[in-house]
Design a protein around this motif. Structure first.
Motif, PDB file in Angstrom:
ATOM      1  N   GLN A  62       0.749  -1.241   0.136  1.00  0.00           N
ATOM      2  CA  GLN A  62       0.038  -0.143  -0.028  1.00  0.00           C
ATOM      3  C   GLN A  62       0.928   1.207   0.027  1.00  0.00           C
ATOM      4  O   GLN A  62       2.169   0.966   0.051  1.00  0.00           O
ATOM      5  N   ASN A  63       0.244   2.438  -0.098  1.00  0.00           N
ATOM      6  CA  ASN A  63       0.761   3.621  -0.151  1.00  0.00           C
ATOM      7  C   ASN A  63       0.591   4.742   0.638  1.00  0.00           C
ATOM      8  O   ASN A  63       0.427   5.843   0.046  1.00  0.00           O
ATOM      9  N   CYS A  64      -0.056   4.459   1.738  1.00  0.00           N
ATOM     10  CA  CYS A  64      -0.640   5.578   2.656  1.00  0.00           C
ATOM     11  C   CYS A  64       0.314   6.802   2.932  1.00  0.00           C
ATOM     12  O   CYS A  64       1.615   6.651   3.003  1.00  0.00           O
ATOM     13  N   TYR A  66       1.210   8.898   4.846  1.00  0.00           N
ATOM     14  CA  TYR A  66       1.780   9.327   6.114  1.00  0.00           C
ATOM     15  C   TYR A  66       2.895   8.316   6.290  1.00  0.00           C
ATOM     16  O   TYR A  66       3.645   8.772   7.514  1.00  0.00           O
ATOM     17  N   CYS A  67       2.666   7.187   5.988  1.00  0.00           N
ATOM     18  CA  CYS A  67       3.507   5.834   6.487  1.00  0.00           C
ATOM     19  C   CYS A  67       4.698   5.732   5.762  1.00  0.00           C
ATOM     20  O   CYS A  67       4.903   5.656   4.544  1.00  0.00           O
ATOM     21  N   LEU A  69       6.385   3.145   5.690  1.00  0.00           N
ATOM     22  CA  LEU A  69       6.456   1.802   5.007  1.00  0.00           C
ATOM     23  C   LEU A  69       5.848   1.858   3.778  1.00  0.00           C
ATOM     24  O   LEU A  69       5.954   0.685   2.959  1.00  0.00           O
ATOM     25  N   GLU A 107       1.390  -4.282   4.736  1.00  0.00           N
ATOM     26  CA  GLU A 107       0.489  -5.516   3.816  1.00  0.00           C
ATOM     27  C   GLU A 107       1.509  -6.280   2.959  1.00  0.00           C
ATOM     28  O   GLU A 107       1.644  -5.713   1.778  1.00  0.00           O
TER      29      GLU A 107
END
Ligand code: SAM
Ligand code: SF4
Ligand code: FES
Length: 342
Positions: A62-64, A66-67, A69, A107
């Motif tokens: 995933q590509n949130c 804020y994160c 990772l 994920e």
């Protein structure tokens, strides 16, 4: 005492407008925290549940925004622990006296449900409760993991403002996140959720709606953390979430969901030393000390200034023991499942 706080303490129910009012009002932080501390004592007691956190992979599809990772972050050194290492860390967690381990990751679909189920089964043989925090999967995958013995699942909704959610988590959808939480409930997991405080464009109304959402889905655990901007993400330049507002959210959640398990989150302590102790006295009753070993805890870099990156699991265990006795509380000796009294 403020009439609304008294109402929340007695009825565990407030309207959207009332929650917004309490969140907006200045100078009520201490009063809310004290009221929540009384309710915490009454419903879940003085025991603090320690959940040993194993950060087993920082690889994420995933590509949130804020994160750290997120998949587009090329600066992070990626790692993935193998099953033996994960089980070994769980064994050590058991020896430190933890009754629950939390398996958390990005994920990372390299880990199929079958692979994770084998790990869960081995950990369950040690008489530990297992919490998973591995993101969105299908009903069938969640079912395989539940049958393998997983007890709980943490999946923050992050925000209930659908438009904001879709902006912050591109390629993901609020609808699917909510579907996951409903599937987990259906499968009889203890379900943990929560939100980030300080997302750009987040309103008080949306935070108040978050609390009502936690009530609606009858969340068993609720983790609230401030957003900490990460230089290597698109949200590099936003401000950190506000400490007082986050604390007020925790206190209100205790007043409105009196039986829930509520952690004092690590991100709070990144903002302010001793924050977890303050939050434990403002409604919280859970802490998740890190049991990930070596350089992996540094590499699990969601945000900068993460605490404990240079500490060992033993140091974290004794540090938390000291903090807990300093506030006259004790480490719970049971697995800390949600208690149902009302
Ligand atoms: N990938 C899984 C998921 O998203 O549910 C589990 C791991 S994810 C790293 C755990 C939580 O970290 C997220 O729910 C999010 O709220 C939090 N998080 C990510 N980046 C953050 C940041 N910059 N500041 C504070 N919390 C953050
Ligand atoms: Fe991946 Fe979870 Fe980070 Fe989103 S919050 S990028 S899903 S690890
Ligand atoms: Fe890790 Fe305090 S909890 S050193």
């Amino acid at each position: 005492m403020n009439d609304l706080i008294k109402k929340a303490q007695q009825l565990h129910s407030l309207t959207l407008e009332e929650i917004i009012y309490l969140l907006q009002q200045k100078n009520n932080e201490e009063e809310l925290a004290q009221a929540a501390d009384i309710i915490r004592q009454k419903y879940v007691g003085d025991g603090i549940h320690l959940r040993g956190l194993i950060e087993f992979s920082n690889i994420c599809r995933q590509n949130c925004l804020y994160c750290g990772l997120r998949r587009d972050n090329k600066k992070i050194e990626r790692y993935r622990l193998n099953d033996q290492m994960i089980v070994e860390m769980a064994k050590k967690a058991k020896n430190y006296g933890y009754k629950t381990v939390v398996l958390q990751s990005g994920e990372d679909v390299f880990f199929t449900a079958g692979m994770l189920a084998d790990i869960v089964k081995k950990i369950k043989e040690m008489d530990l409760a297992v919490t998973l925090s591995i993101g969105e999967r299908s009903f069938e995958e969640y079912e395989i993991l539940k049958k393998a013995g997983a007890d709980r699942f943490l999946l923050r909704i992050e925000t209930t403002d659908e438009k904001l959610y879709d902006k912050m988590d591109p390629g993901m959808s609020f609808i699917n996140r909510r579907r996951c939480l409903a599937d987990l409930k259906k499968l009889n997991y203890e379900v943990g959720t929560g939100c980030l405080v300080g997302l750009p464009g987040q309103s008080m109304e949306s935070l108040a709606n978050d609390i009502l959402f936690f009530q609606q889905i009858d969340a068993d655990m609720i983790g609230i953390g401030p957003l900490i901007p990460n230089e290597d993400t698109p949200l590099a330049k936003v401000k950190s979430g506000d400490f007082s507002l986050t604390r007020k959210m925790v206190a209100l959640i205790r007043l409105l969901l009196p039986e829930a398990n509520i952690p004092a989150t690590t991100a709070m302590e990144t903002l302010q030393p001793n924050a977890r102790t303050i939050i434990l006295c403002s409604g919280a009753n859970v802490v998740m000390p890190n049991v990930t070993e070596g350089d992996y805890r540094r590499k699990y870099a969601l945000y900068p200034g993460k605490i404990c990156v240079a500490d060992t699991p033993e140091q974290c265990r004794s540090c938390m023991g000291n903090k807990i006795s300093s506030i006259g509380r004790y480490i719970s000796t049971d697995k800390g499942f949600r208690q149902r009294n009302i």
